[in-house]
Design a protein around this motif. Structure first.
Motif, mmCIF file in Angstrom:
data_model
loop_
_atom_site.group_PDB
_atom_site.id
_atom_site.type_symbol
_atom_site.label_atom_id
_atom_site.label_comp_id
_atom_site.label_asym_id
_atom_site.label_seq_id
_atom_site.Cartn_x
_atom_site.Cartn_y
_atom_site.Cartn_z
ATOM 1 N N THR A 175 70.717 -1.784 10.036
ATOM 2 C CA THR A 175 69.289 -2.101 10.047
ATOM 3 C C THR A 175 68.594 -1.324 8.943
ATOM 4 N N PHE A 219 64.579 -0.474 7.315
ATOM 5 C CA PHE A 219 63.171 -0.433 7.684
ATOM 6 C C PHE A 219 62.332 -0.234 6.420
ATOM 7 N N ASN A 254 67.456 -6.812 9.755
ATOM 8 C CA ASN A 254 68.888 -6.769 9.997
ATOM 9 C C ASN A 254 69.572 -7.723 9.037
ATOM 10 N N SER A 270 69.680 2.631 8.948
ATOM 11 C CA SER A 270 70.458 3.261 10.023
ATOM 12 C C SER A 270 71.832 2.616 10.092
ATOM 13 N N THR A 281 73.705 2.367 12.850
ATOM 14 C CA THR A 281 73.876 1.595 14.074
ATOM 15 C C THR A 281 72.502 1.196 14.587
ATOM 16 N N SER A 282 72.451 0.677 15.777
ATOM 17 C CA SER A 282 71.163 0.137 16.234
ATOM 18 C C SER A 282 70.720 0.713 17.565
ATOM 19 N N GLY A 283 71.193 1.882 17.914
ATOM 20 C CA GLY A 283 70.773 2.496 19.160
ATOM 21 C C GLY A 283 69.402 3.121 19.056
ATOM 22 N N ASP A 331 69.116 6.587 17.206
ATOM 23 C CA ASP A 331 69.879 6.732 15.982
ATOM 24 C C ASP A 331 69.027 7.225 14.827
ATOM 25 N N GLU A 332 69.659 8.012 14.000
ATOM 26 C CA GLU A 332 68.976 8.578 12.849
ATOM 27 C C GLU A 332 68.740 7.515 11.794
ATOM 28 N N GLN A 333 67.602 7.612 11.159
ATOM 29 C CA GLN A 333 67.317 6.787 10.002
ATOM 30 C C GLN A 333 67.413 7.661 8.762
ATOM 31 N N PHE A 344 66.363 8.071 4.868
ATOM 32 C CA PHE A 344 65.237 7.593 4.081
ATOM 33 C C PHE A 344 65.521 7.610 2.584
#
Lengths: 117, 110
Positions: free
Chosen positions: A32, A34, A51, A97, A99-101, A104-106, A108
């Motif tokens: 994913t 953002f 996504n 990220s 994964t998509s939990g 979860d950390e993004q 940048f």
């Protein structure tokens, strides 16, 4: 690991033109991505979530026809500001990220400063 | 809606001073909580996180404890350094999205 790049780092354009900003995950596949907007001395505002291979989900109040998002691969997302105007001048930041939990950390990117004359 | 409120900045401290940056969040659900740091000219970096109540996140001498009873996630460091000068963002996560506080600019003087 987990490096995200953005290109260009800054861009100046004339009012009415379109500008494309690229966001790449360099060493991982991003489930994913953002896109955020940051005004001077203000917080990050989420614009949209994308996504790979599917349409982006835009936040309320964000014009999807003005801010076109394409997430063509697991390592690349693009934001195109169409028919840009001076009020679109801002700092645009992407994140990715793995994964998509929910926790979860993004990771940048360094951001792209857009100035519309 | 979900929101995060941070201590107003800017904050200026002397080297080796004790730091606290307050952060509170809305209590919808059980969000993960994060502190991100943005050094001059760079992107945001994750500083620490906590995923459930009473968890303590820590990194580089910074700590924050997830307090469900007070809906807070205050950032602390016992002895700051000049290199800690940056903008700090508190954020809450939930259903993939991050909601950020307004950021607190920290300047440490030698």
């Amino acid at each position: 690991g987990a490096v995200v790049s953005q290109h260009p780092s800054w861009v100046i354009c004339k009012s009415g033109t379109s500008v494309k900003i690229e966001c790449r995950s360099l060493d991982f596949q991003a489930t994913t991505m953002f896109w955020y907007r940051q005004f001077p001395k203000q917080s990050l505002m989420l614009m949209a979530t994308s996504n790979e291979g599917s349409k982006a989900t835009y936040e309320q109040g964000v014009e999807k026809d003005k801010f076109l998002i394409n997430h063509a691969s697991l390592t690349l997302s693009t934001l195109t500001v169409t028919s840009a105007h001076p009020e679109d001048s801002s700092f645009y930041i992407c994140s990715a990220s793995k994964t998509s939990g929910p926790g979860d950390e993004q990771f940048f990117g360094p951001g792209t400063r857009l100035t519309v004359l | 809606g979900d929101s995060v409120t941070q201590m107003e900045g800017p904050v200026t401290l002397s080297e080796e001073a004790f730091l606290t940056i307050n952060c509170t969040y809305t209590a919808t659900g059980y969000p993960s909580l994060f502190w991100y740091v943005q050094y001059p000219g760079e992107g945001l970096q994750l500083l620490l996180k906590a995923t459930k109540a009473d968890d303590k996140g820590s990194n580089k001498g910074f700590e924050a404890t997830y307090r469900k009873e007070t809906t807070s996630f205050h950032l602390e460091k016992g002895s700051v350094q000049v290199s800690d000068s940056a903008v700090y963002f508190c954020a809450r996560g939930g259903a993939q999205k991050l909601v950020f506080g307004q950021g607190t600019r920290l300047t440490i003087n030698p």
